[in-house]
Design a protein around this motif. Structure first.
Motif, PDB file in Angstrom:
ATOM      1  N   LEU A 109      33.164  -9.075 -10.590  1.00  0.00           N
ATOM      2  CA  LEU A 109      34.073  -8.266  -9.657  1.00  0.00           C
ATOM      3  C   LEU A 109      33.524  -8.351  -8.310  1.00  0.00           C
ATOM      4  N   HIS A 110      32.221  -8.328  -8.075  1.00  0.00           N
ATOM      5  CA  HIS A 110      31.487  -8.273  -6.824  1.00  0.00           C
ATOM      6  C   HIS A 110      31.926  -9.648  -6.101  1.00  0.00           C
ATOM      7  N   GLU A 111      31.468 -10.646  -6.976  1.00  0.00           N
ATOM      8  CA  GLU A 111      31.781 -12.265  -6.614  1.00  0.00           C
ATOM      9  C   GLU A 111      33.087 -12.367  -5.893  1.00  0.00           C
ATOM     10  N   LYS A 112      34.366 -11.817  -6.543  1.00  0.00           N
ATOM     11  CA  LYS A 112      35.798 -12.129  -6.301  1.00  0.00           C
ATOM     12  C   LYS A 112      35.949 -11.215  -5.014  1.00  0.00           C
ATOM     13  N   ILE A 113      35.387 -10.162  -4.995  1.00  0.00           N
ATOM     14  CA  ILE A 113      35.752  -9.269  -3.814  1.00  0.00           C
ATOM     15  C   ILE A 113      35.050  -9.924  -2.614  1.00  0.00           C
ATOM     16  N   VAL A 114      33.829 -10.508  -2.711  1.00  0.00           N
ATOM     17  CA  VAL A 114      33.313 -11.090  -1.608  1.00  0.00           C
ATOM     18  C   VAL A 114      33.762 -12.214  -1.316  1.00  0.00           C
ATOM     19  N   ALA A 115      34.014 -13.287  -2.429  1.00  0.00           N
ATOM     20  CA  ALA A 115      34.708 -14.578  -2.087  1.00  0.00           C
ATOM     21  C   ALA A 115      36.191 -14.501  -1.104  1.00  0.00           C
ATOM     22  N   THR A 116      36.973 -13.379  -1.655  1.00  0.00           N
ATOM     23  CA  THR A 116      38.125 -13.146  -0.775  1.00  0.00           C
ATOM     24  C   THR A 116      38.067 -12.663   0.461  1.00  0.00           C
ATOM     25  N   ALA A 117      36.805 -11.860   0.533  1.00  0.00           N
ATOM     26  CA  ALA A 117      36.762 -11.252   1.963  1.00  0.00           C
ATOM     27  C   ALA A 117      36.135 -12.296   2.960  1.00  0.00           C
ATOM     28  N   SER A 118      36.131 -13.782   2.614  1.00  0.00           N
ATOM     29  CA  SER A 118      35.438 -14.702   3.341  1.00  0.00           C
ATOM     30  C   SER A 118      36.549 -15.759   3.914  1.00  0.00           C
ATOM     31  N   ASP A 119      36.198 -16.185   5.089  1.00  0.00           N
ATOM     32  CA  ASP A 119      37.232 -17.254   5.643  1.00  0.00           C
ATOM     33  C   ASP A 119      37.179 -18.630   4.908  1.00  0.00           C
ATOM     34  N   GLN A 120      36.113 -18.831   4.232  1.00  0.00           N
ATOM     35  CA  GLN A 120      35.790 -20.010   3.623  1.00  0.00           C
ATOM     36  C   GLN A 120      34.780 -19.764   2.259  1.00  0.00           C
ATOM     37  N   MET A 121      35.215 -20.380   1.117  1.00  0.00           N
ATOM     38  CA  MET A 121      34.144 -20.231  -0.072  1.00  0.00           C
ATOM     39  C   MET A 121      33.809 -21.681  -0.430  1.00  0.00           C
ATOM     40  N   VAL A 122      32.379 -21.770  -0.447  1.00  0.00           N
ATOM     41  CA  VAL A 122      31.922 -22.990  -0.968  1.00  0.00           C
ATOM     42  C   VAL A 122      31.238 -22.848  -2.164  1.00  0.00           C
ATOM     43  N   VAL A 123      31.488 -23.806  -3.232  1.00  0.00           N
ATOM     44  CA  VAL A 123      31.017 -23.428  -4.326  1.00  0.00           C
ATOM     45  C   VAL A 123      30.073 -24.796  -4.934  1.00  0.00           C
ATOM     46  N   ILE A 124      28.895 -24.292  -5.492  1.00  0.00           N
ATOM     47  CA  ILE A 124      27.836 -25.392  -5.766  1.00  0.00           C
ATOM     48  C   ILE A 124      27.686 -25.606  -7.104  1.00  0.00           C
ATOM     49  N   ALA A 125      27.560 -26.573  -7.747  1.00  0.00           N
ATOM     50  CA  ALA A 125      27.575 -26.864  -9.212  1.00  0.00           C
ATOM     51  C   ALA A 125      27.115 -28.171  -9.403  1.00  0.00           C
ATOM     52  N   ASP A 126      26.773 -28.489 -10.664  1.00  0.00           N
ATOM     53  CA  ASP A 126      26.319 -30.005 -10.957  1.00  0.00           C
ATOM     54  C   ASP A 126      27.698 -30.276 -11.929  1.00  0.00           C
ATOM     55  N   LEU A 127      27.564 -31.524 -12.345  1.00  0.00           N
ATOM     56  CA  LEU A 127      28.550 -32.193 -12.974  1.00  0.00           C
ATOM     57  C   LEU A 127      28.959 -31.712 -14.472  1.00  0.00           C
TER      58      LEU A 127
END
Length: 262
Positions: A109-127
């Motif tokens: 919930l907090h992650e989606k609110i913060v992400a949508t309140a951002s000019d850009q979302m960068v996601v970090i992950a592995d394969l």
């Protein structure tokens, strides 16, 4: 020092190191939750300490806020900063269109609110998080505690009318008790195996009484940074349609906080 990291932790660290290159002095940065995001927070702490960078962090969970303060990243609330330049967060799954499943760490919930309140979302992950179709990872759904079993039954009934392979839901536990999010809500994990139409599923889930939010992050991710244990990194920019391959040079003398792997 790097030799002490497992291959998966090294891949997470590599992704985090590359992702913080998107951060510029003076930025307001959303700080994700989870083991990969934790590496990113520590990398930001190094930038502040070693290069004098000035940023303001907005944490997506209490544990991320605690870690940020430990490593010297100033933290404010989203209400205080109102809008963010950038959010960096991990993912539990991503598909070729950079749609995500998030919420394995319980902060969706907090992650989606913060992400949508951002000019850009960068996601970090592995394969290991890459899939052709979302759904192998259980889809988290945050629900209010009141009547949660009724909400669960309504969700399972709804799943019979959408194109998924699995239709069971389980209450996430913390030991013998229900897991509670930072908002005091419960989380139901939906075992779907394959989600043919994520947009439809997200819409109908959020129309069910008792559902607060779901872990489908659709059309939110702008850039995906994929780290590999050999030091290589792939950067996919969905807006520019570019894919770049780079190498991150690290040495065994770097302070990698090896005791912090989650």
């Amino acid at each position: 020092m790097t030799a002490a990291l497992s291959p998966i932790d090294k891949a997470k660290y590599i992704a985090a190191r590359r992702a913080v290159e998107f951060v510029e002095d003076g930025m307001r940065v959303g700080l994700g939750t989870g083991s990969t995001a934790a590496w990113m927070v520590r990398c930001l702490g190094e930038l502040i300490r070693d290069e004098g960078m000035k940023i303001t962090g907005v944490a997506t969970s209490a544990r991320t806020a605690e870690l940020a303060r430990e490593v010297g990243v100033p933290v404010k609330t989203l209400d205080e900063v109102r809008w963010l330049d950038l959010t960096i967060d991990g993912a539990d799954e991503y598909d070729p269109n950079l749609n995500l499943i998030k919420g394995g760490g319980g902060a969706l919930l907090h992650e989606k609110i913060v992400a949508t309140a951002s000019d850009q979302m960068v996601v970090i992950a592995d394969l290991s998080k890459q899939v052709d179709t979302l759904g192998a990872f259980p889809l988290p759904v945050e629900v209010i505690p009141f009547g949660w079993q009724t909400t669960k039954a309504l969700i399972e009934e709804m799943l019979s009318n959408v194109d998924v392979l699995g239709r069971s839901a389980s209450l996430r536990l913390n030991g013998a008790e229900p897991y509670c999010s930072d908002q005091g809500n419960f989380i139901l994990d939906l075992h779907l195996r394959r989600i043919a139409n994520p947009a439809q599923l997200s819409l109908v889930l959020n129309q069910i009484p008792g559902v607060v939010e779901n872990g489908l992050f659709l059309d939110i991710c702008d850039v995906l940074v994929i780290g590999n244990a050999d030091g290589t990194v792939e950067v996919r920019d969905i807006n520019n349609g570019t894919v770049e391959h780079e190498r991150i040079d690290i040495t065994d003398t770097e302070n990698l906080f090896v005791d912090s792997a989650e």
